[in-house]
Motif scaffolding. Structure first.
Motif, PDB file in Angstrom:
ATOM      1  N   ALA A   1      22.663  -7.907   5.892  1.00 16.68           N
ATOM      2  CA  ALA A   1      23.047  -7.424   7.218  1.00 16.68           C
ATOM      3  C   ALA A   1      24.410  -7.987   7.609  1.00 16.68           C
ATOM      4  O   ALA A   1      24.806  -9.071   7.172  1.00 16.68           O
ATOM      5  N   ARG A   2      25.107  -7.238   8.423  1.00 10.57           N
ATOM      6  CA  ARG A   2      26.408  -7.695   8.922  1.00 10.57           C
ATOM      7  C   ARG A   2      26.178  -8.806   9.942  1.00 10.57           C
ATOM      8  O   ARG A   2      25.336  -8.690  10.831  1.00 10.57           O
ATOM      9  N   THR A   3      26.933  -9.868   9.826  1.00 10.50           N
ATOM     10  CA  THR A   3      26.804 -10.998  10.747  1.00 10.50           C
ATOM     11  C   THR A   3      27.874 -10.904  11.821  1.00 10.50           C
ATOM     12  O   THR A   3      29.072 -11.041  11.529  1.00 10.50           O
ATOM     13  N   PRO A   4      27.477 -10.648  13.067  1.00  7.55           N
ATOM     14  CA  PRO A   4      28.492 -10.605  14.128  1.00  7.55           C
ATOM     15  C   PRO A   4      29.027 -11.999  14.412  1.00  7.55           C
ATOM     16  O   PRO A   4      28.295 -12.990  14.350  1.00  7.55           O
ATOM     17  N   THR A   5      30.317 -12.072  14.684  1.00  8.00           N
ATOM     18  CA  THR A   5      30.936 -13.361  14.995  1.00  8.00           C
ATOM     19  C   THR A   5      31.487 -13.319  16.414  1.00  8.00           C
ATOM     20  O   THR A   5      32.036 -12.296  16.846  1.00  8.00           O
ATOM     21  N   PRO A   6      31.341 -14.407  17.152  1.00  9.48           N
ATOM     22  CA  PRO A   6      31.852 -14.417  18.525  1.00  9.48           C
ATOM     23  C   PRO A   6      33.377 -14.384  18.534  1.00  9.48           C
ATOM     24  O   PRO A   6      34.020 -14.883  17.605  1.00  9.48           O
ATOM     25  N   PRO A   7      33.973 -13.807  19.550  1.00 12.24           N
ATOM     26  CA  PRO A   7      35.440 -13.799  19.616  1.00 12.24           C
ATOM     27  C   PRO A   7      35.966 -15.221  19.778  1.00 12.24           C
ATOM     28  O   PRO A   7      35.344 -16.054  20.448  1.00 12.24           O
TER      29      PRO A   7
ATOM     30  N   HIS B   1      28.547  -8.529 -11.578  1.00 16.45           N
ATOM     31  CA  HIS B   1      27.111  -8.279 -11.476  1.00 16.45           C
ATOM     32  C   HIS B   1      26.858  -7.402 -10.254  1.00 16.45           C
ATOM     33  O   HIS B   1      27.408  -7.645  -9.178  1.00 16.45           O
ATOM     34  N   ALA B   2      26.003  -6.411 -10.431  1.00 17.10           N
ATOM     35  CA  ALA B   2      25.749  -5.459  -9.350  1.00 17.10           C
ATOM     36  C   ALA B   2      25.232  -6.152  -8.093  1.00 17.10           C
ATOM     37  O   ALA B   2      25.594  -5.780  -6.972  1.00 17.10           O
ATOM     38  N   HIS B   3      24.381  -7.167  -8.271  1.00 14.70           N
ATOM     39  CA  HIS B   3      23.813  -7.820  -7.088  1.00 14.70           C
ATOM     40  C   HIS B   3      24.854  -8.613  -6.300  1.00 14.70           C
ATOM     41  O   HIS B   3      24.609  -8.994  -5.164  1.00 14.70           O
ATOM     42  N   ASP B   4      26.024  -8.872  -6.912  1.00 13.20           N
ATOM     43  CA  ASP B   4      27.080  -9.603  -6.195  1.00 13.20           C
ATOM     44  C   ASP B   4      27.942  -8.679  -5.323  1.00 13.20           C
ATOM     45  O   ASP B   4      28.646  -9.157  -4.424  1.00 13.20           O
ATOM     46  N   LEU B   5      27.927  -7.379  -5.599  1.00 14.14           N
ATOM     47  CA  LEU B   5      28.844  -6.464  -4.917  1.00 14.14           C
ATOM     48  C   LEU B   5      28.639  -6.429  -3.401  1.00 14.14           C
ATOM     49  O   LEU B   5      29.621  -6.551  -2.649  1.00 14.14           O
ATOM     50  N   PRO B   6      27.401  -6.266  -2.898  1.00 20.32           N
ATOM     51  CA  PRO B   6      27.252  -6.197  -1.431  1.00 20.32           C
ATOM     52  C   PRO B   6      27.726  -7.461  -0.718  1.00 20.32           C
ATOM     53  O   PRO B   6      28.396  -7.390   0.313  1.00 20.32           O
ATOM     54  N   LEU B   7      27.382  -8.623  -1.272  1.00 20.70           N
ATOM     55  CA  LEU B   7      27.792  -9.877  -0.640  1.00 20.70           C
ATOM     56  C   LEU B   7      29.310 -10.022  -0.660  1.00 20.70           C
ATOM     57  O   LEU B   7      29.927 -10.441   0.332  1.00 20.70           O
ATOM     58  N   ALA B   8      29.930  -9.661  -1.795  1.00 18.89           N
ATOM     59  CA  ALA B   8      31.393  -9.760  -1.890  1.00 18.89           C
ATOM     60  C   ALA B   8      32.070  -8.815  -0.905  1.00 18.89           C
ATOM     61  O   ALA B   8      33.110  -9.155  -0.318  1.00 18.89           O
ATOM     62  N   LEU B   9      31.512  -7.633  -0.706  1.00 17.90           N
ATOM     63  CA  LEU B   9      32.090  -6.690   0.262  1.00 17.90           C
ATOM     64  C   LEU B   9      32.015  -7.243   1.677  1.00 17.90           C
ATOM     65  O   LEU B   9      32.974  -7.134   2.453  1.00 17.90           O
ATOM     66  N   ARG B  10      30.865  -7.819   2.030  1.00 24.20           N
ATOM     67  CA  ARG B  10      30.750  -8.417   3.368  1.00 24.20           C
ATOM     68  C   ARG B  10      31.792  -9.526   3.549  1.00 24.20           C
ATOM     69  O   ARG B  10      32.436  -9.632   4.595  1.00 24.20           O
ATOM     70  N   ARG B  11      31.945 -10.352   2.535  1.00 25.87           N
ATOM     71  CA  ARG B  11      32.950 -11.415   2.618  1.00 25.87           C
ATOM     72  C   ARG B  11      34.348 -10.842   2.768  1.00 25.87           C
ATOM     73  O   ARG B  11      35.178 -11.355   3.532  1.00 25.87           O
ATOM     74  N   ALA B  12      34.628  -9.763   2.022  1.00 25.43           N
ATOM     75  CA  ALA B  12      35.968  -9.180   2.061  1.00 25.43           C
ATOM     76  C   ALA B  12      36.308  -8.666   3.455  1.00 25.43           C
ATOM     77  O   ALA B  12      37.424  -8.883   3.953  1.00 25.43           O
ATOM     78  N   PHE B  13      35.382  -7.985   4.103  1.00 30.58           N
ATOM     79  CA  PHE B  13      35.653  -7.474   5.443  1.00 30.58           C
ATOM     80  C   PHE B  13      35.840  -8.613   6.440  1.00 30.58           C
ATOM     81  O   PHE B  13      36.700  -8.530   7.330  1.00 30.58           O
TER      82      PHE B  13
ATOM     83  N   ARG C   1      30.090   2.235   6.002  1.00 33.11           N
ATOM     84  CA  ARG C   1      29.698   2.820   7.294  1.00 33.11           C
ATOM     85  C   ARG C   1      29.321   1.733   8.296  1.00 33.11           C
ATOM     86  O   ARG C   1      29.671   1.809   9.476  1.00 33.11           O
ATOM     87  N   ASP C   2      28.591   0.731   7.823  1.00 32.07           N
ATOM     88  CA  ASP C   2      28.153  -0.344   8.703  1.00 32.07           C
ATOM     89  C   ASP C   2      29.330  -1.159   9.224  1.00 32.07           C
ATOM     90  O   ASP C   2      29.275  -1.701  10.341  1.00 32.07           O
TER      91      ASP C   2
END
Length: 542
Positions: free
Chosen positions: A176-182, A134-146, A14-15
């Protein structure tokens, strides 16, 4: 504050702006499905009855929205079925985040049903593949994937997620999601402007990066500023330049000898956002004629000088780079020079278009329908603003010469070459842009590979007009066989007569058979009035 792994997955989706999940579920995805049912405002699950259709829908959706689409697959078998779509997405640089449920780790060593080396299976078809242990790796890996899915070159990213990991009764932290400049314009544009301004016969190859990055208008300004002839890259996936523009000279053929001949009259060439020149059939010699000065611009640094040397290689975002280049060219090229080049180009290109129009109109009386007439009927029946999804191979080449399109996003194709993409991609496109007419032009061989997508079209009430061009053969294979000097009939290429109205009916899609070019044109012109899918079966002359 932490949350359970499966709920963290939903929260991140969702985020990241995911509002639809394209999938075909199984037992290894049950914890994820449970999390969706527990979460208010969770993304909608769009079901496909085959993974090929699932990935194609996600591909069409991602291209239309400009955001990564999310795909949920089931174990090794589901991933294997999806590989063709993932290969297409990687070649077409479509951003996808793809997960597959791995078997329960507690008995994985026993080689249970559904298990397999998912990362090794996915790796050749994606940008990157992650094995989450490992469960704690899933959120970080998802952020990287997006983040990785959209970073040039964009493409699909895969994660293998064991079912028991998603079901763990433990809390994980969601970063948290890290916004990146265009990204900004490329350095070195001034040198490129000097080269193009000094050209006597400039040309441009409009690559698919132009369409993907929303840079069509900036490329138009660049071409007009120096009066450059513009070609689409071979088998372009997007509308990268308006086909109505007087500077537009059509698509380059996917053969080095033909590309070399088309570019031979020019002295300076700007290649904007094109992945090499993606040849189809081998011909000896380079794609570029000798003595041609090349300016290459791309958001992917690996493209610069990849297949041919460039006098100026520029790395940066296409839209601001081209906008800056256009301004510099207006300062350096006299307006009357650019205008006179544009007028001369318009006369040449208008003559070529008139020849194609005449050939198509002359074929209107043929029975069964001639491919030229069928392509013309579609091209001239399209309602304003239509998004064309084309997977017609031989008829598609004719359609490209006849369509008159200006709006970005109004033509899509897959250069990946894996058949069966078109039906699902059109459904995804319709879901992403409700209210915009969508016309899918399909070859009969292509349609056979992706028929399961009609089930999703019916289930979603997607207002897509599916136009199936039936020549009863793998015609492009036969044409190539003949061109190579093959004798007799080419084995394994005859499909015979097929009734796609019956196939559509099985999936719950209304269908009609076109009995003439005028009838086909009328059906296409009604695409904007559809409230659900309609398939048009178009039998063609052999």
């Amino acid at each position: 504050m932490g949350t359970r792994p499966a709920l963290a997955l939903v929260d991140i989706l969702r985020d990241e702006g995911v509002d639809r999940i394209f999938g075909n579920p199984g037992t290894t995805e049950l914890p994820f499905l449970a999390a969706l049912s527990e979460t208010e405002g969770a993304p909608e699950y769009v079901l496909g009855v085959h993974e090929g259709a699932v990935v194609a829908m996600a591909d069409g959706y991602a291209r239309a929205t400009g955001r990564p689409a999310f795909v949920s697959l089931h174990a090794a078998g589901g991933l294997a079925n999806a590989l063709l779509g993932l290969l297409n997405a990687r070649r077409s640089r479509t951003p996808l985040v793809v997960t597959a449920g791995q078997q329960d780790r507690r008995h994985l060593q026993q080689d249970p049903m559904l298990s397999g080396d998912l990362v090794a299976l996915a790796a050749p078809a994606v940008k990157a593949a992650y094995d989450i242990q490992h469960a704690h790796d899933l959120p970080l890996a998802l952020r990287r994937a997006f983040a990785l899915a959209v970073r040039p070159p964009a493409g699909p990213v895969f994660l293998s997620v064991p079912t028991d990991l998603l079901a763990e009764d433990t809390e994980v932290e969601v970063p948290a999601r890290t916004p990146t400049p265009p990204p900004g314009p490329a350095p070195g544009i001034e040198h490129a402007a000097v080269l193009l301004a000094g050209a006597a016969r400039p040309a441009v190859v409009a690559g698919d990066g132009v369409g993907r990055e929303g840079a069509v208008a900036a490329l138009v300004r660049t071409a007009e500023a120096c009066g450059a002839t513009v070609h689409h890259q071979p088998m372009a996936d997007c509308l990268d330049f308006p086909t109505t523009h007087p500077l537009y000279a059509g698509m380059l053929p996917p053969r080095h000898d033909a590309i070399r001949a088309a570019l031979a009259p020019h002295d300076v060439l700007l290649i904007a956002g094109a992945h090499a020149f993606t040849p189809h059939q081998y011909t000896p010699g380079p794609a570029l004629p000798p003595g041609l000065t090349v300016v290459q611009l791309d958001s992917d640094a690996d493209e610069i000088g990849r297949n041919f040397p460039a006098e100026a290689g520029l790395v940066g975002a296409l839209e601001p780079s081209l906008d800056r280049l256009a301004g510099l060219l207006r300062e350096r090229v006299p307006a009357h020079t650019a205008k006179s080049r544009t007028l001369r180009a318009g006369e040449r290109h208008g003559t070529a278009r008139d020849r194609a129009e005449s050939a198509a109109r002359a074929a209107y009386s043929a029975a069964p329908l001639d491919p030229w007439a069928a392509a013309h009927a579609v091209a001239h029946g399209l309602p304003p603003g239509t998004a064309v999804v084309e997977e017609a191979i031989t008829v598609g080449l004719l359609l490209r010469r006849l369509v008159r399109l200006e709006r970005p996003g109004s033509y899509t194709h897959t250069v990946g070459g894996g058949l069966g993409w078109g039906i699902g991609a059109a459904v995804g496109r319709a879901l992403a842009e409700p209210g915009r007419p969508v016309v899918a032009v399909l070859g009969d061989g292509c349609a056979l590979f992706g028929l399961q997508g009609l089930w999703s079209a019916a289930r979603q009430s997607a207002p897509v007009l599916f136009v199936v061009m039936g020549n009863g053969a793998y015609r492009t294979v036969q044409d190539t066989y003949e061109a190579m000097g093959g004798r007799g009939r080419c084995p394994g290429t005859e499909l015979g007569p097929l009734d796609f109205t019956r196939a559509a009916g099985f999936f719950g899609v209304d269908a009609v058979r076109a009995h003439s070019a005028r009838h086909l044109r009328e059906l296409v012109s009604g695409a904007a009035e559809l409230t659900g899918p309609l398939l048009v079966d178009v039998p063609l002359r052999p």
